[in-house]
Write a protein that holds these residues in place. Structure first.
Motif, PDB file in Angstrom:
ATOM      1  N   GLU A 115       0.846  -1.187   0.000  1.00  0.00           N
ATOM      2  CA  GLU A 115       0.000   0.000   0.000  1.00  0.00           C
ATOM      3  C   GLU A 115       0.878   1.232   0.000  1.00  0.00           C
ATOM      4  O   GLU A 115       2.036   1.186   0.443  1.00  0.00           O
ATOM      5  N   CYS A 116       0.304   2.315  -0.479  1.00  0.00           N
ATOM      6  CA  CYS A 116       1.038   3.578  -0.459  1.00  0.00           C
ATOM      7  C   CYS A 116       0.071   4.734  -0.238  1.00  0.00           C
ATOM      8  O   CYS A 116      -1.138   4.614  -0.461  1.00  0.00           O
ATOM      9  N   VAL A 117       0.646   5.833   0.203  1.00  0.00           N
ATOM     10  CA  VAL A 117      -0.080   7.083   0.367  1.00  0.00           C
ATOM     11  C   VAL A 117       0.646   8.126  -0.463  1.00  0.00           C
ATOM     12  O   VAL A 117       1.882   8.234  -0.417  1.00  0.00           O
ATOM     13  N   VAL A 118      -0.118   8.875  -1.236  1.00  0.00           N
ATOM     14  CA  VAL A 118       0.434   9.967  -2.035  1.00  0.00           C
ATOM     15  C   VAL A 118      -0.067  11.267  -1.415  1.00  0.00           C
ATOM     16  O   VAL A 118      -1.267  11.449  -1.205  1.00  0.00           O
ATOM     17  N   ILE A 119       0.875  12.165  -1.120  1.00  0.00           N
ATOM     18  CA  ILE A 119       0.564  13.475  -0.553  1.00  0.00           C
ATOM     19  C   ILE A 119       0.909  14.519  -1.617  1.00  0.00           C
ATOM     20  O   ILE A 119       2.031  14.546  -2.135  1.00  0.00           O
ATOM     21  N   GLU A 120      -0.086  15.355  -1.923  1.00  0.00           N
ATOM     22  CA  GLU A 120       0.105  16.416  -2.919  1.00  0.00           C
ATOM     23  C   GLU A 120      -0.390  17.728  -2.314  1.00  0.00           C
ATOM     24  O   GLU A 120      -1.465  17.767  -1.727  1.00  0.00           O
ATOM     25  N   ARG A 121       0.409  18.785  -2.454  1.00  0.00           N
ATOM     26  CA  ARG A 121      -0.019  20.117  -2.035  1.00  0.00           C
ATOM     27  C   ARG A 121       0.066  21.042  -3.236  1.00  0.00           C
ATOM     28  O   ARG A 121       1.042  20.991  -3.998  1.00  0.00           O
ATOM     29  N   TYR A 122      -0.950  21.866  -3.369  1.00  0.00           N
ATOM     30  CA  TYR A 122      -1.029  22.794  -4.495  1.00  0.00           C
ATOM     31  C   TYR A 122      -1.180  24.218  -3.983  1.00  0.00           C
ATOM     32  O   TYR A 122      -1.878  24.456  -2.995  1.00  0.00           O
ATOM     33  N   ARG A 123      -0.573  25.134  -4.691  1.00  0.00           N
ATOM     34  CA  ARG A 123      -0.667  26.556  -4.358  1.00  0.00           C
ATOM     35  C   ARG A 123      -2.116  27.010  -4.312  1.00  0.00           C
ATOM     36  O   ARG A 123      -2.525  27.764  -3.447  1.00  0.00           O
ATOM     37  N   ASP A 124      -2.913  26.500  -5.271  1.00  0.00           N
ATOM     38  CA  ASP A 124      -4.320  26.888  -5.379  1.00  0.00           C
ATOM     39  C   ASP A 124      -5.016  25.936  -6.340  1.00  0.00           C
ATOM     40  O   ASP A 124      -4.405  24.978  -6.836  1.00  0.00           O
ATOM     41  N   SER A 125      -6.285  26.193  -6.588  1.00  0.00           N
ATOM     42  CA  SER A 125      -7.071  25.321  -7.461  1.00  0.00           C
ATOM     43  C   SER A 125      -6.521  25.271  -8.879  1.00  0.00           C
ATOM     44  O   SER A 125      -6.518  24.212  -9.522  1.00  0.00           O
ATOM     45  N   GLU A 126      -6.056  26.405  -9.372  1.00  0.00           N
ATOM     46  CA  GLU A 126      -5.507  26.424 -10.730  1.00  0.00           C
ATOM     47  C   GLU A 126      -4.298  25.499 -10.845  1.00  0.00           C
ATOM     48  O   GLU A 126      -4.114  24.831 -11.866  1.00  0.00           O
ATOM     49  N   ALA A 127      -3.480  25.457  -9.800  1.00  0.00           N
ATOM     50  CA  ALA A 127      -2.316  24.561  -9.807  1.00  0.00           C
ATOM     51  C   ALA A 127      -2.756  23.095  -9.805  1.00  0.00           C
ATOM     52  O   ALA A 127      -2.139  22.263 -10.478  1.00  0.00           O
ATOM     53  N   ALA A 128      -3.823  22.771  -9.071  1.00  0.00           N
ATOM     54  CA  ALA A 128      -4.337  21.400  -9.055  1.00  0.00           C
ATOM     55  C   ALA A 128      -4.883  21.013 -10.430  1.00  0.00           C
ATOM     56  O   ALA A 128      -4.685  19.888 -10.898  1.00  0.00           O
ATOM     57  N   ILE A 129      -5.562  21.954 -11.080  1.00  0.00           N
ATOM     58  CA  ILE A 129      -6.089  21.703 -12.426  1.00  0.00           C
ATOM     59  C   ILE A 129      -4.942  21.493 -13.413  1.00  0.00           C
ATOM     60  O   ILE A 129      -4.975  20.568 -14.240  1.00  0.00           O
ATOM     61  N   GLU A 130      -3.911  22.323 -13.313  1.00  0.00           N
ATOM     62  CA  GLU A 130      -2.736  22.174 -14.177  1.00  0.00           C
ATOM     63  C   GLU A 130      -2.076  20.818 -13.960  1.00  0.00           C
ATOM     64  O   GLU A 130      -1.710  20.123 -14.919  1.00  0.00           O
ATOM     65  N   HIS A 131      -1.926  20.418 -12.702  1.00  0.00           N
ATOM     66  CA  HIS A 131      -1.314  19.128 -12.369  1.00  0.00           C
ATOM     67  C   HIS A 131      -2.094  17.985 -13.008  1.00  0.00           C
ATOM     68  O   HIS A 131      -1.506  17.088 -13.623  1.00  0.00           O
ATOM     69  N   ALA A 132      -3.409  18.014 -12.864  1.00  0.00           N
ATOM     70  CA  ALA A 132      -4.242  16.959 -13.462  1.00  0.00           C
ATOM     71  C   ALA A 132      -4.078  16.915 -14.972  1.00  0.00           C
ATOM     72  O   ALA A 132      -4.015  15.832 -15.566  1.00  0.00           O
ATOM     73  N   ALA A 133      -3.997  18.072 -15.604  1.00  0.00           N
ATOM     74  CA  ALA A 133      -3.802  18.117 -17.056  1.00  0.00           C
ATOM     75  C   ALA A 133      -2.433  17.558 -17.442  1.00  0.00           C
ATOM     76  O   ALA A 133      -2.320  16.788 -18.405  1.00  0.00           O
ATOM     77  N   ASN A 134      -1.406  17.912 -16.691  1.00  0.00           N
ATOM     78  CA  ASN A 134      -0.054  17.451 -16.999  1.00  0.00           C
ATOM     79  C   ASN A 134       0.100  15.940 -16.816  1.00  0.00           C
ATOM     80  O   ASN A 134       0.867  15.297 -17.534  1.00  0.00           O
ATOM     81  N   LEU A 135      -0.623  15.370 -15.849  1.00  0.00           N
ATOM     82  CA  LEU A 135      -0.515  13.927 -15.587  1.00  0.00           C
ATOM     83  C   LEU A 135      -1.637  13.126 -16.229  1.00  0.00           C
ATOM     84  O   LEU A 135      -1.688  11.906 -16.067  1.00  0.00           O
ATOM     85  N   GLY A 136      -2.511  13.789 -16.937  1.00  0.00           N
ATOM     86  CA  GLY A 136      -3.700  13.147 -17.488  1.00  0.00           C
ATOM     87  C   GLY A 136      -3.447  11.852 -18.234  1.00  0.00           C
ATOM     88  O   GLY A 136      -4.185  10.877 -18.063  1.00  0.00           O
ATOM     89  N   GLU A 137      -2.407  11.809 -19.047  1.00  0.00           N
ATOM     90  CA  GLU A 137      -2.137  10.597 -19.830  1.00  0.00           C
ATOM     91  C   GLU A 137      -1.626   9.443 -18.965  1.00  0.00           C
ATOM     92  O   GLU A 137      -1.766   8.284 -19.342  1.00  0.00           O
ATOM     93  N   LEU A 138      -1.044   9.749 -17.800  1.00  0.00           N
ATOM     94  CA  LEU A 138      -0.532   8.699 -16.916  1.00  0.00           C
ATOM     95  C   LEU A 138      -1.608   8.087 -16.022  1.00  0.00           C
ATOM     96  O   LEU A 138      -1.457   6.953 -15.560  1.00  0.00           O
ATOM     97  N   PHE A 139      -2.687   8.829 -15.751  1.00  0.00           N
ATOM     98  CA  PHE A 139      -3.698   8.359 -14.803  1.00  0.00           C
ATOM     99  C   PHE A 139      -4.227   6.964 -15.113  1.00  0.00           C
ATOM    100  O   PHE A 139      -4.288   6.119 -14.218  1.00  0.00           O
ATOM    101  N   PRO A 140      -4.626   6.646 -16.339  1.00  0.00           N
ATOM    102  CA  PRO A 140      -5.152   5.290 -16.590  1.00  0.00           C
ATOM    103  C   PRO A 140      -4.131   4.197 -16.293  1.00  0.00           C
ATOM    104  O   PRO A 140      -4.483   3.158 -15.722  1.00  0.00           O
TER     105      PRO A 140
END
Length: 116
Positions: free
Chosen positions: A51-76
């Motif tokens: 098992e693992c735990v992933v901890i992510e902190r973002y400056r704000d919502s826009e940074a979280a949205i950017e992160h999701a877009a940047n990692l989008g192809e890896l998620f599946p």
């Protein structure tokens, strides 16, 4: 806008540890080279690495949205190596981020009771 903290706990599928670690390294490299507002991206394993735990902190919502877009192809590929145990997003997400997460069971959103 406020800083956000994401916490996700995963149970690794049998035989998928090496693949998960490879994908996590790719994700970390993307965070380092492309994300402009991700403040923390760390992966922690239990003793037997099942098992693992992933901890992510973002400056704000826009940074979280950017992160999701940047990692989008890896998620599946990542989700093919794990089962999601739980996930939370702590903070005050923007309406846009809330809309992006609306169809997802993960993460559960938590907003602050009081700010210091």
């Amino acid at each position: 806008m406020s800083e956000l903290l994401g916490i996700a706990r995963f149970k690794l599928h049998a035989g998928k540890l090496d693949e998960f670690k490879r994908l996590s390294a790719q994700a970390a490299e993307i965070v380092r080279t492309k994300d402009t507002g991700t403040l923390q991206y760390d992966v922690y394993f239990n003793d037997d690495q099942s098992e693992c735990v992933v901890i992510e902190r973002y400056r704000d919502s826009e940074a979280a949205i950017e992160h999701a877009a940047n990692l989008g192809e890896l998620f599946p590929a990542v989700l093919a190596t794990v089962s999601v145990v739980h996930g939370e997003l702590l903070g005050e997400p923007s309406p846009e981020l809330r809309a992006n997460l609306a169809d997802s069971d993960v993460p559960v959103l938590f907003t602050p009771y009081q700010s210091m």
